[in-house]
Each structure stands twice: as structure tokens, then as C-alpha cells.
Design a protein around this motif. Structure first.
Motif: not given
Length: 138
Positions: A21-25, A101-110, A112-118
Motif C-alpha cells: 500500500e505504501l509503494i502504491r500510494a 500476535v500484535s505484529l500479525v494483527v497490525s499487519r492484517l490491518f496494514d 487501513q493503517i496506511v489510509r488513516v496515516s494519509k
């Protein structure tokens, strides 16, 4: 004298993972700026896109680290509350498990996190002092 727009070559011939997502954006923003500028001031356009990309990546890291920290604290609290107390060895294994576990969960929502960051970066562009504080101190 021949004027060649080097940014078109870079954008069109670069081999990127289109799933990231970061590279595409960043690629979409760069193509938009290059198309708008028509190679008159490509250097300024590319610099602007790179600055925005760095801001998004820094903010992405802050948001993701915060999410991971909150998830880790919650899981640790629940385990300690359930067991009553844990010793050092259990704490080490629990810490490793909670981090994974927290790393896997945060990667699953990558995405959405990129969208919120933008969106947050867009908001921070309107508030210079707050942007400076967030991006330099967090």
C-alpha cells in the motif's frame, strides 16, 4: 537541445510490488505530480512526493507501534489478571507471544493503517506546529 523527462522513465520502468500500500500510494502521487507538472519542475514535484512519503511512513510507524503496544498491554493484563501472577520465565515467553500476535494483527490491518496515516498527514499539513511536534517528537 533535447529535453528528456527522466521521471517518466523512472515511474514507468520501476519494478515495484503493487500489493504494498505504501509503494502504491507513493507511485500514484508521483505519477499525478509528474503529469501535472509536465516535467517543468519535476525536481520540486518529486521532492514534494518524497517528503509526503516520509511523513506518511513516520506516522505509519507511530500509529502501528501504538496499536501494537496497546494490544500487548491488553493481552498481558488479561493473562496476569487470569493467573494472578507470573514469574520471569513466563513473562519472557508471554512477551514473545504477545509481540508476535500484535505484529500479525497490525499487519492484517496494514491497508487501513496506511489510509488513516494519509488522512492524519493531510490534517497535520494544515496545522504546522502540531505536525512538527508529532513527526519530530513521537
Amino acid at each position: 537541445m533535447v529535453y528528456v523527462c527522466w521521471a517518466w522513465v523512472v515511474v514507468s520502468e520501476i519494478d515495484v510490488d503493487v500489493e504494498d500500500e505504501l509503494i502504491r500510494a507513493m507511485r500514484e502521487e508521483l505519477e499525478g505530480v509528474v503529469a501535472k507538472e509536465l516535467c517543468d519542475s519535476v525536481s520540486a514535484g518529486v521532492t514534494g512526493v518524497l517528503v509526503a512519503s516520509v511523513r506518511i511512513q513516520r506516522l505509519y510507524f507511530v500509529i502501528r507501534a501504538t496499536i501494537m503496544g496497546l494490544m500487548s498491554a491488553l493481552i498481558t493484563f488479561i493473562v496476569v489478571w487470569y493467573l494472578g501472577m507470573i514469574d520471569v520465565a513466563e513473562a519472557v515467553f508471554l512477551g514473545i507471544f504477545v509481540f508476535v500476535v500484535s505484529l500479525v494483527v497490525s499487519r492484517l490491518f496494514d491497508k487501513q493503517i496506511v489510509r488513516v496515516s494519509k488522512k492524519i498527514v493531510t490534517f497535520l499539513n494544515k496545522h504546522r506546529r502540531l505536525r512538527t511536534f508529532v513527526l519530530k517528537n513521537l
